[in-house]
Enzyme design. Structure first.
Site, short mmCIF file in Angstrom:
data_model
loop_
_atom_site.label_atom_id
_atom_site.label_comp_id
_atom_site.label_asym_id
_atom_site.label_seq_id
_atom_site.Cartn_x
_atom_site.Cartn_y
_atom_site.Cartn_z
N GLY A 252 -9.30 -99.57 -10.25
CA GLY A 252 -8.06 -99.84 -10.47
C GLY A 252 -7.63 -99.23 -11.68
O GLY A 252 -7.83 -97.89 -11.83
N SER B 283 0.27 -87.25 2.30
CA SER B 283 -0.28 -88.50 2.42
C SER B 283 0.17 -89.26 1.54
O SER B 283 0.16 -90.53 1.11
CB SER B 283 -1.96 -88.23 1.92
OG SER B 283 -1.89 -87.90 0.74
N THR C 15 -6.25 -94.77 -15.05
CA THR C 15 -6.57 -95.03 -13.70
C THR C 15 -8.23 -94.91 -13.67
O THR C 15 -8.78 -94.02 -14.31
CB THR C 15 -5.86 -93.97 -12.76
OG1 THR C 15 -6.36 -92.52 -13.29
CG2 THR C 15 -4.36 -94.10 -13.00
N LEU C 16 -8.71 -95.62 -13.04
CA LEU C 16 -10.11 -95.76 -12.78
C LEU C 16 -10.38 -95.60 -11.41
O LEU C 16 -11.64 -96.25 -10.91
CB LEU C 16 -10.70 -96.97 -13.40
CG LEU C 16 -10.50 -97.33 -15.02
CD1 LEU C 16 -10.83 -98.62 -15.24
CD2 LEU C 16 -11.10 -96.37 -15.52
N ASN D 279 -6.87 -90.27 -16.06
CA ASN D 279 -8.06 -90.80 -15.54
C ASN D 279 -9.23 -91.13 -16.79
O ASN D 279 -8.67 -90.56 -17.70
CB ASN D 279 -8.46 -89.98 -14.36
CG ASN D 279 -8.95 -88.49 -14.62
OD1 ASN D 279 -9.22 -88.40 -15.95
ND2 ASN D 279 -8.79 -87.85 -13.79
N ASP E 80 -2.46 -75.97 -1.16
CA ASP E 80 -3.82 -76.32 -1.18
C ASP E 80 -4.54 -75.83 0.17
O ASP E 80 -4.07 -76.21 1.34
CB ASP E 80 -3.84 -77.97 -1.11
CG ASP E 80 -3.25 -78.46 -2.47
OD1 ASP E 80 -3.01 -77.73 -3.51
OD2 ASP E 80 -3.23 -79.72 -2.50
N GLU F 92 -0.61 -78.33 -15.79
CA GLU F 92 -0.97 -77.01 -15.10
C GLU F 92 -0.06 -75.77 -15.14
O GLU F 92 0.03 -74.83 -14.29
CB GLU F 92 -0.90 -77.51 -13.52
CG GLU F 92 -2.39 -78.21 -12.97
CD GLU F 92 -2.39 -78.39 -11.27
OE1 GLU F 92 -1.46 -78.08 -10.69
OE2 GLU F 92 -3.55 -78.69 -11.20
N GLY G 252 2.58 -80.91 -9.98
CA GLY G 252 3.96 -81.18 -10.25
C GLY G 252 4.77 -81.50 -9.14
O GLY G 252 5.56 -82.51 -9.02
N ALA H 114 -4.39 -86.14 -4.68
CA ALA H 114 -3.02 -86.76 -4.97
C ALA H 114 -3.02 -88.25 -5.00
O ALA H 114 -1.87 -88.91 -5.26
CB ALA H 114 -2.12 -86.34 -3.92
N ALA H 115 -3.91 -89.08 -5.10
CA ALA H 115 -3.97 -90.27 -5.77
C ALA H 115 -3.24 -90.58 -6.78
O ALA H 115 -2.37 -91.37 -6.95
CB ALA H 115 -5.37 -91.04 -5.41
N GLY H 116 -3.83 -90.02 -8.05
CA GLY H 116 -3.16 -89.93 -9.32
C GLY H 116 -1.68 -89.67 -9.25
O GLY H 116 -0.87 -90.33 -9.84
N ASP H 117 -1.29 -88.67 -8.45
CA ASP H 117 -0.01 -88.14 -8.52
C ASP H 117 0.88 -89.13 -7.84
O ASP H 117 2.22 -89.37 -8.17
CB ASP H 117 0.27 -86.97 -7.67
CG ASP H 117 -0.78 -85.75 -8.25
OD1 ASP H 117 -0.60 -85.83 -9.71
OD2 ASP H 117 -0.99 -84.68 -7.57
O1 RIB Z 1 -3.39 -83.83 -8.33
C1 RIB Z 1 -3.80 -82.98 -6.92
C2 RIB Z 1 -3.58 -81.68 -6.88
O2 RIB Z 1 -4.14 -81.03 -7.93
C3 RIB Z 1 -3.70 -80.96 -5.73
O3 RIB Z 1 -2.66 -81.08 -4.81
C4 RIB Z 1 -4.14 -79.39 -6.22
O4 RIB Z 1 -2.81 -78.50 -5.75
C5 RIB Z 1 -4.13 -79.57 -7.64
O5 RIB Z 1 -2.96 -79.24 -8.45
#
Ligand code: RIB
Length: 329
Positions: A244, A310, A239-240, A203, A33, A159, A61, A268-271
């Site tokens: 929430g 993070s 996810t919202l 989302n 990133d 992705e 991933g 990366a909050a969703g990840d």
């Molecule tokens: O979900 C966040 C990610 O989306 C980032 O790290 C970026 O690489 C994209 O894949």
């Protein structure tokens, strides 16, 4: 270490009965990133001075693999990097979290995947990805079948090449391994694939694209979630962000409020949410307890800049504040 049971989980009055360190197989992207902090997103034709630029390990991933590992899972990653310095950095980052990279391939002559990320002062981001080596992912069916034996979840996103993701999902379903799918960036999901999905995590934009109905408010997200379940997914979590998440399963829909924190960067909050959810479900927690843990982990994630640095560790999530109770919808 197992996560503490959460007394707010109305579906799961018993103690978690699953594996304390469930195995999670993640198939997906790895990106370097390139993060540029900007006061606001530039309009067309506008030139803007950024605050700073940093290269940070990411990719949906890899982020979901890291978040599963930091939540306490035993994780294997299937993906591709290029034979360049970024590829080595991303591989090393997974090793530091104890992730098995036997099925992580280095593709000669391809650049490692890259994401250009603008992070605004309000914490919102805009991302453009260049697939690079991620586009060369080809699954080894025999090896994947072996990896799926005894795994709690196959976790996948969009992705990576669709045909490969679809095939992996079918193989997991045939092997009796649950599938957690995060269809991001969103694309249509073929009819035969829907019944293979145990847990769909979307989302509001993805929920709307896949269901064809608005999903911006908790009530709308609940209706969209029911529509997605009708297509075949066993349960759905929408996810919202600051509103929430909504969990939808055979028992109905529940709205889980977010924690009130100031966002520095939502990347990366969703990840983070998804990896935490996969491990908690694998440990035997019910959907609501797992969603609450995911919300706590995501709240810690958005208070730091960048993707993988993070993502919080389990001990910090367990020390973090509890969200307010959920409400049925
Ligand atoms: O979900 C966040 C990610 O989306 C980032 O790290 C970026 O690489 C994209 O894949």
């Amino acid at each position: 270490m197992n996560v503490q049971p959460d007394h707010h989980d109305h579906h799961d009055h018993h103690s978690p009965s699953g594996d304390a360190a469930p195995r999670i197989v993640v198939l997906g992207s790895l990106n370097m990133d390139l993060v540029l902090r900007v006061p606001h997103a530039p309009a067309a034709g506008e030139t803007l001075a950024g605050h700073c630029m940093t290269a940070i390990a990411g990719g949906k991933g890899a982020n979901q693999a890291v978040s599963s590992a930091r939540a306490g899972g035993r994780v294997s990653m299937i993906g591709c990097v290029g034979d360049d310095p970024h590829g080595q950095v991303l591989r090393d980052a997974l090793h530091r979290d104890g992730i098995d990279t036997t099925a992580l391939r280095t593709v000669p002559g391809e650049p490692t995947g890259t994401a250009l990320i603008l992070v605004e002062d309000n914490g919102q981001n805009r991302i453009v990805i260049l697939a690079g080596a991620n586009a060369r992912l080809r699954i080894d069916e025999a090896a994947l079948r072996q990896q799926l034996q005894g795994a709690a979840f196959l976790v996948a996103q969009f992705e990576s090449p669709m045909a490969q993701v679809e095939r992996a999902i079918v193989l997991a379903h045939e092997a009796g391994c649950k599938v957690m799918l995060n269809p991001s960036p969103v694309r249509a999901i073929g009819a035969p694939l829907w019944p293979c999905i145990d847990t769909l995590v979307v989302n509001e934009i993805e929920a709307q694209a896949l269901s064809g109905q608005a999903a911006g408010s908790p009530r709308e997200a609940a209706l969209a979630g029911h529509a997605l379940r009708a297509l075949g997914a066993r349960r759905v979590v929408v996810t919202l962000g600051e509103h929430g998440a909504v969990a939808i399963d055979a028992d109905g829909a529940r709205h889980h409020p977010a924690l009130p924190v100031k966002a520095i960067d939502t990347t990366a909050a969703g990840d983070t949410f998804l990896g935490t959810l996969a491990v908690a479900l694998g440990q035997g927690h019910g959907l609501d307890a797992a969603v609450r843990l995911g919300i706590r982990a995501a709240a810690l994630c958005i208070q730091q800049l960048g993707a993988q640095p993070s993502i919080p560790r389990q001990r910090d999530v367990l020390r973090s504040p509890l969200p307010a109770d959920w409400t049925p919808l």
